[in-house]
Design an enzyme around this catalytic site. Structure first.
Site, PDB file in Angstrom:
ATOM      1  N   ARG A   1       0.864  -1.173   0.000  1.00  0.00           N
ATOM      2  CA  ARG A   1       0.000   0.000   0.000  1.00  0.00           C
ATOM      3  C   ARG A   1       0.904   1.227   0.000  1.00  0.00           C
ATOM      4  O   ARG A   1       2.026   1.203   0.502  1.00  0.00           O
ATOM      5  CB  ARG A   1      -0.897   0.022   1.238  1.00  0.00           C
ATOM      6  CG  ARG A   1      -1.820  -1.191   1.376  1.00  0.00           C
ATOM      7  CD  ARG A   1      -2.620  -1.099   2.675  1.00  0.00           C
ATOM      8  NE  ARG A   1      -3.548  -2.213   2.841  1.00  0.00           N
ATOM      9  CZ  ARG A   1      -3.271  -3.326   3.519  1.00  0.00           C
ATOM     10  NH1 ARG A   1      -2.090  -3.473   4.110  1.00  0.00           N
ATOM     11  NH2 ARG A   1      -4.168  -4.287   3.631  1.00  0.00           N
TER      12      ARG A   1
ATOM     13  N   LYS B   1      -2.032  -2.309   8.105  1.00  0.00           N
ATOM     14  CA  LYS B   1      -3.216  -1.825   8.814  1.00  0.00           C
ATOM     15  C   LYS B   1      -3.301  -2.445  10.194  1.00  0.00           C
ATOM     16  O   LYS B   1      -2.994  -3.622  10.379  1.00  0.00           O
ATOM     17  CB  LYS B   1      -4.482  -2.160   8.016  1.00  0.00           C
ATOM     18  CG  LYS B   1      -4.637  -1.329   6.740  1.00  0.00           C
ATOM     19  CD  LYS B   1      -5.967  -1.609   6.086  1.00  0.00           C
ATOM     20  CE  LYS B   1      -6.195  -0.703   4.881  1.00  0.00           C
ATOM     21  NZ  LYS B   1      -7.496  -0.955   4.231  1.00  0.00           N
TER      22      LYS B   1
ATOM     23  N   HIS C   1      -2.391   2.245  -6.064  1.00  0.00           N
ATOM     24  CA  HIS C   1      -3.102   0.999  -5.785  1.00  0.00           C
ATOM     25  C   HIS C   1      -3.202   0.122  -7.028  1.00  0.00           C
ATOM     26  O   HIS C   1      -3.333  -1.100  -6.919  1.00  0.00           O
ATOM     27  CB  HIS C   1      -4.495   1.301  -5.228  1.00  0.00           C
ATOM     28  CG  HIS C   1      -4.836   0.491  -4.011  1.00  0.00           C
ATOM     29  ND1 HIS C   1      -4.129   0.590  -2.831  1.00  0.00           N
ATOM     30  CD2 HIS C   1      -5.788  -0.446  -3.790  1.00  0.00           C
ATOM     31  CE1 HIS C   1      -4.643  -0.237  -1.935  1.00  0.00           C
ATOM     32  NE2 HIS C   1      -5.637  -0.887  -2.498  1.00  0.00           N
TER      33      HIS C   1
ATOM     34  N   ARG D   1      -0.463  -2.271  -6.915  1.00  0.00           N
ATOM     35  CA  ARG D   1      -0.790  -3.341  -5.963  1.00  0.00           C
ATOM     36  C   ARG D   1      -1.729  -4.355  -6.619  1.00  0.00           C
ATOM     37  O   ARG D   1      -1.550  -5.569  -6.513  1.00  0.00           O
ATOM     38  CB  ARG D   1      -1.413  -2.724  -4.713  1.00  0.00           C
ATOM     39  CG  ARG D   1      -1.868  -3.702  -3.623  1.00  0.00           C
ATOM     40  CD  ARG D   1      -2.260  -2.879  -2.398  1.00  0.00           C
ATOM     41  NE  ARG D   1      -3.064  -3.615  -1.429  1.00  0.00           N
ATOM     42  CZ  ARG D   1      -2.553  -4.344  -0.429  1.00  0.00           C
ATOM     43  NH1 ARG D   1      -1.241  -4.472  -0.321  1.00  0.00           N
ATOM     44  NH2 ARG D   1      -3.345  -4.936   0.440  1.00  0.00           N
TER      45      ARG D   1
ATOM     46  N   HIS E   1      -3.843  -8.884   3.670  1.00  0.00           N
ATOM     47  CA  HIS E   1      -5.292  -8.896   3.845  1.00  0.00           C
ATOM     48  C   HIS E   1      -5.651  -9.731   5.066  1.00  0.00           C
ATOM     49  O   HIS E   1      -5.133 -10.838   5.243  1.00  0.00           O
ATOM     50  CB  HIS E   1      -5.980  -9.517   2.616  1.00  0.00           C
ATOM     51  CG  HIS E   1      -5.977  -8.626   1.418  1.00  0.00           C
ATOM     52  ND1 HIS E   1      -6.080  -9.104   0.126  1.00  0.00           N
ATOM     53  CD2 HIS E   1      -5.868  -7.277   1.301  1.00  0.00           C
ATOM     54  CE1 HIS E   1      -6.054  -8.094  -0.720  1.00  0.00           C
ATOM     55  NE2 HIS E   1      -5.926  -6.981  -0.035  1.00  0.00           N
TER      56      HIS E   1
ATOM     57  N   TYR F   1      -9.186 -10.633  -6.881  1.00  0.00           N
ATOM     58  CA  TYR F   1      -8.197 -10.747  -7.942  1.00  0.00           C
ATOM     59  C   TYR F   1      -8.375 -12.023  -8.752  1.00  0.00           C
ATOM     60  O   TYR F   1      -7.921 -12.103  -9.890  1.00  0.00           O
ATOM     61  CB  TYR F   1      -6.786 -10.682  -7.354  1.00  0.00           C
ATOM     62  CG  TYR F   1      -6.534  -9.382  -6.639  1.00  0.00           C
ATOM     63  CD1 TYR F   1      -6.415  -8.194  -7.345  1.00  0.00           C
ATOM     64  CD2 TYR F   1      -6.457  -9.325  -5.261  1.00  0.00           C
ATOM     65  CE1 TYR F   1      -6.220  -6.993  -6.692  1.00  0.00           C
ATOM     66  CE2 TYR F   1      -6.254  -8.130  -4.598  1.00  0.00           C
ATOM     67  CZ  TYR F   1      -6.138  -6.964  -5.319  1.00  0.00           C
ATOM     68  OH  TYR F   1      -5.954  -5.772  -4.675  1.00  0.00           O
TER      69      TYR F   1
END
Length: 308
Positions: free
Chosen positions: A159, A183, A254, A257, A280, A289
């Site tokens: 990210r 995150k 992004h 990514r 994730h 994806y």
């Protein structure tokens, strides 16, 4: 409505929720601002209906608040986020005993639109990376830095905030891995390839020393004044690159990514391995994806199978 002055009880609750998000949930600055903006919007709407304290909130308040935004054309994905934020807020308020019952418990979020992420084709990426290499060949520090940043974004699927937050000692050049803080302050180790390693090494040898100042600290990537590079600067670099490319609908870091994830799956990578690389928390997030890869698989099948 969102900028109106709130009743004291609402204002205190908003401040308390902000402290909770900062101290206990380790939310990023961007996420914190979005959450508090959502809650301020909710409380501002409640105040416009004459409410002055949290126990007066009811399910209908939340539904009317979301309904008004829906009529104003707010996207379903934004409404879904605001609905989730409202539930987080009332859950916190229950825990703090500011309310006796949870009025948002039965609040249903509208389903967010499912959209496939923008992905660069391998040929487009090659052109983009070749243009960066050519620009960096002159040795000027910013082009050398830009090449290293973009190579690393694509190689590792980072990210943009994760890239900007990297320190020099987060690199393990011998193993070609990065220590990444993602995150929720979750740490993960991410591999990167030889082209990215060469670009980063070039930056460390002849780019970073030129820009580094006493105040630069351990930041891996620096701006022209020696400060840690920020997300806005990275986005501007990538935006200019995509505009120069000319033949892609992809926008922003992004997209690199997205491209990394899709190309990993196209190359046979395990879905759970891609989940780990991207950081994730849920496999369901990574599975978007697979839709991109399956579409390519279908095209290959139709071209190659005699009875397609």
């Amino acid at each position: 409505m969102e900028n109106q002055e709130l009743p004291p009880a609402f204002d205190q609750a908003l401040a308390g929720f902000g402290r909770y998000l900062t101290a206990e949930r380790a939310r990023s600055g961007h996420t914190l601002r979005a959450y508090l903006s959502d809650v301020r919007s909710l409380l501002g709407y409640a105040a416009s209906e004459g409410l002055t304290d949290l126990p007066g909130l009811e399910l209908g308040t939340f539904r009317r608040w979301l309904g008004e935004q829906s009529q104003a054309g707010i996207s379903r994905s934004t409404l879904a986020r605001r609905s989730a934020t409202a539930r987080s807020f009332t859950t916190w308020a229950m825990r703090e005993e500011l309310i006796g019952t949870d009025p948002a418990l039965r609040l249903k979020a509208p389903k967010a639109e499912k959209s496939l992420p923008g992905v660069l084709q391998s040929g487009q990426l090659l052109r983009l990376l070749n243009s960066l290499e050519e620009a960096a060949s002159g040795g000027a520090p910013l082009p050398v830095r830009n090449r290293a940043m973009v190579e690393l974004l694509y190689a590792s699927g980072l990210r943009v905030g994760e890239l900007a937050g990297l320190d020099v000692d987060d690199l393990n050049p011998d193993r070609r891995t990065l220590r990444v803080i993602g995150k929720g302050n979750k740490e993960r180790t991410v591999p990167y390839g030889v082209p990215a390693a060469l670009a980063v090494d070039d930056w460390l040898r002849r780019g970073r020393p030129v820009l580094a100042k006493d105040h630069s600290g351990p930041a891996l990537f620096l701006g022209s004044r020696g400060n840690r590079v920020d997300q806005r600067q990275v986005r501007a670099v990538v935006k200019d690159l995509f505009e120069a490319l000319g033949d892609t609908s992809a926008t922003g870091p992004h997209a690199l990514r997205h491209s990394a994830a899709t190309h990993l799956l196209d190359g046979g990578a395990d879905l759970r391995a891609v989940q780990e690389i991207l950081g994730h928390s849920s496999l369901a997030t990574t599975q978007i994806y697979t839709h991109v890869s399956v579409e390519r698989l279908r095209q290959s099948y139709q071209q190659a199978h005699p009875r397609a």
